[in-house]
Design an enzyme around this catalytic site. Structure first.
Site, mmCIF file in Angstrom:
data_model
loop_
_atom_site.group_PDB
_atom_site.id
_atom_site.type_symbol
_atom_site.label_atom_id
_atom_site.label_comp_id
_atom_site.label_asym_id
_atom_site.label_seq_id
_atom_site.Cartn_x
_atom_site.Cartn_y
_atom_site.Cartn_z
ATOM 1 N N ASP A 67 0.783 -1.250 0.054
ATOM 2 C CA ASP A 67 0.072 0.095 -0.123
ATOM 3 C C ASP A 67 0.810 1.349 -0.178
ATOM 4 O O ASP A 67 1.927 1.109 0.172
ATOM 5 C CB ASP A 67 -0.749 0.070 1.265
ATOM 6 C CG ASP A 67 -0.389 -0.642 2.549
ATOM 7 O OD1 ASP A 67 1.054 -0.544 2.353
ATOM 8 O OD2 ASP A 67 -0.979 -1.125 3.380
ATOM 9 N N ASN A 136 -7.870 -2.804 13.882
ATOM 10 C CA ASN A 136 -9.331 -2.861 13.702
ATOM 11 C C ASN A 136 -9.478 -4.238 12.659
ATOM 12 O O ASN A 136 -10.412 -4.230 12.049
ATOM 13 C CB ASN A 136 -9.938 -1.618 13.226
ATOM 14 C CG ASN A 136 -9.166 -1.333 11.628
ATOM 15 O OD1 ASN A 136 -8.388 -1.968 11.353
ATOM 16 N ND2 ASN A 136 -9.701 -0.091 11.048
ATOM 17 N N HIS A 138 -7.700 -4.498 9.887
ATOM 18 C CA HIS A 138 -7.434 -4.433 8.569
ATOM 19 C C HIS A 138 -6.110 -4.964 7.891
ATOM 20 O O HIS A 138 -5.332 -5.494 8.818
ATOM 21 C CB HIS A 138 -7.391 -2.806 8.134
ATOM 22 C CG HIS A 138 -6.119 -2.016 8.672
ATOM 23 N ND1 HIS A 138 -6.147 -0.976 9.080
ATOM 24 C CD2 HIS A 138 -4.851 -2.296 8.692
ATOM 25 C CE1 HIS A 138 -5.024 -0.512 9.512
ATOM 26 N NE2 HIS A 138 -4.119 -1.422 9.239
ATOM 27 N N GLU A 143 -9.752 -1.752 5.100
ATOM 28 C CA GLU A 143 -10.427 -1.505 6.290
ATOM 29 C C GLU A 143 -11.806 -2.387 6.308
ATOM 30 O O GLU A 143 -12.104 -2.767 5.535
ATOM 31 C CB GLU A 143 -10.894 -0.015 6.190
ATOM 32 C CG GLU A 143 -9.703 1.016 6.352
ATOM 33 C CD GLU A 143 -8.852 0.954 7.336
ATOM 34 O OE1 GLU A 143 -8.885 0.152 8.141
ATOM 35 O OE2 GLU A 143 -8.047 2.170 7.720
HETATM 36 C C1 F6R Z 1 1.163 -1.645 6.064
HETATM 37 C C2 F6R Z 1 -0.187 -2.487 5.990
HETATM 38 C C3 F6R Z 1 -0.698 -2.373 7.519
HETATM 39 C C4 F6R Z 1 -0.070 -2.490 8.546
HETATM 40 C C5 F6R Z 1 -0.852 -2.569 10.021
HETATM 41 C C6 F6R Z 1 -0.283 -2.731 11.138
HETATM 42 O O1 F6R Z 1 1.781 -1.768 4.850
HETATM 43 O O2 F6R Z 1 -0.150 -3.205 5.200
HETATM 44 O O3 F6R Z 1 -2.041 -3.376 7.167
HETATM 45 O O4 F6R Z 1 0.489 -3.918 8.395
HETATM 46 O O5 F6R Z 1 -1.527 -1.243 10.017
HETATM 47 O O6 F6R Z 1 0.424 -1.632 11.447
HETATM 48 P P1 F6R Z 1 1.666 -1.799 12.377
HETATM 49 O O7 F6R Z 1 2.500 -2.871 12.017
HETATM 50 O O8 F6R Z 1 2.248 -0.496 12.529
HETATM 51 O O9 F6R Z 1 0.877 -2.039 13.744
#
Ligand code: F6R
Length: 256
Positions: A67, A136, A138, A143
């Site tokens: 992303d 959450n 995702h 989301e």
């Molecule tokens: C980032 C991504 C997100 C993160 C998620 C957890 O490329 O795809 O799904 O893996 O937001 O973020 P952290 O690891 O910072 O808790």
């Protein structure tokens, strides 16, 4: 799905790094899917150590990021272009020409996201996708209520995600409201999903992903639809799993 519960964050990172290293040692031209955020940082550090020791090379491997924020200049420290360069391409020694990140600046998002899908397909698909998970639930930036059939596209970040990611910015208002993310359908196409999670704040998301009903309200539950998914978590992230004892038993008694 294999669920591996380990004592420490370092063990989580090493176990996931072992899977990546085994793939790349066997297939030097492997295609990796790479996540950003805090969760995979230990994996990248562990892999970088192995590269520095001369045990591993990513020089012929390809990578696709999950992303990117919409509207951040590429050279902004928190753009995922920058983060992937800094945390993955440089330390692991990827050829920058073989690493792609979604384009968060192209105003024609339909064209740029279709191109991203095409590039993944032309590379032969993703062999191993590294994933984190949002509090959450995702996956990527898909989301809650994202379709399991979705492909790479623009999404609006949930307020919870912007609050969670505010730690990387000066304040929450600086976190972009939109992103380009691989879709859940795109992620499901990868041949092996390796999800890592650490800490109590991920416990509910992990329980819903692994044991909850399959529902777009908890996008991580898509793992239950994949034929080769590995979830590697520390004790805190595993703390809401009902079948923890079984996962530990199964891992300790894994057939060779
Ligand atoms: C980032 C991504 C997100 C993160 C998620 C957890 O490329 O795809 O799904 O893996 O937001 O973020 P952290 O690891 O910072 O808790």
């Amino acid at each position: 799905m294999e669920v591996i519960i380990l004592d420490t964050e370092l063990e989580v990172a090493c176990a996931a790094a072992d899977l990546v290293a085994r793939l790349v040692a066997h297939t030097p031209t492997a295609v990796l899917g790479v996540a950003t955020g805090s969760s995979p940082q230990g994996i990248y550090r562990e892999l970088a150590d192995r590269v520095d020791a001369g045990d591993l090379s990513f020089g012929r491997a390809r990578a696709f990021a999950l992303d990117e924020y919409v509207g951040l200049p590429r050279d902004h420290a928190q753009s995922y272009h920058s983060v992937i360069q800094h945390d993955v391409v440089g330390p692991l020694g990827f050829d920058p020409a073989l690493v792609r990140v979604p384009d968060g600046l192209d105003p024609d998002t339909d064209a740029s996201t279709a191109r991203y899908e095409r590039e993944i397909a032309e590379a032969g698909g993703v062999d191993l996708q590294i994933l984190g998970i949002g509090s959450n639930g995702h996956i990527g930036f898909n989301e809650p209520t994202s379709s399991f059939a979705s492909r790479t596209r623009i999404k609006t970040l949930a307020p919870q995600t912007r609050r969670d990611n505010a730690r990387f910015f000066e304040n929450v208002a600086d976190v972009p409201a939109h992103c380009i993310t691989q879709g859940l359908g795109t992620i499901l196409d990868a041949r092996h999903l390796v999800l890592v999670a650490q800490g109590r704040s991920k416990a509910a998301a992990i329980a819903h992903a692994v044991e909850g009903p399959v529902s777009s309200v908890w996008p991580g539950s898509l793992l239950q639809l994949h034929r080769h998914a590995t979830v590697i978590v520390d004790e805190a992230a595993a703390s809401e799993l009902e079948l923890g004892e079984y996962y530990r038993y199964a891992f300790a008694n894994k057939p060779r």
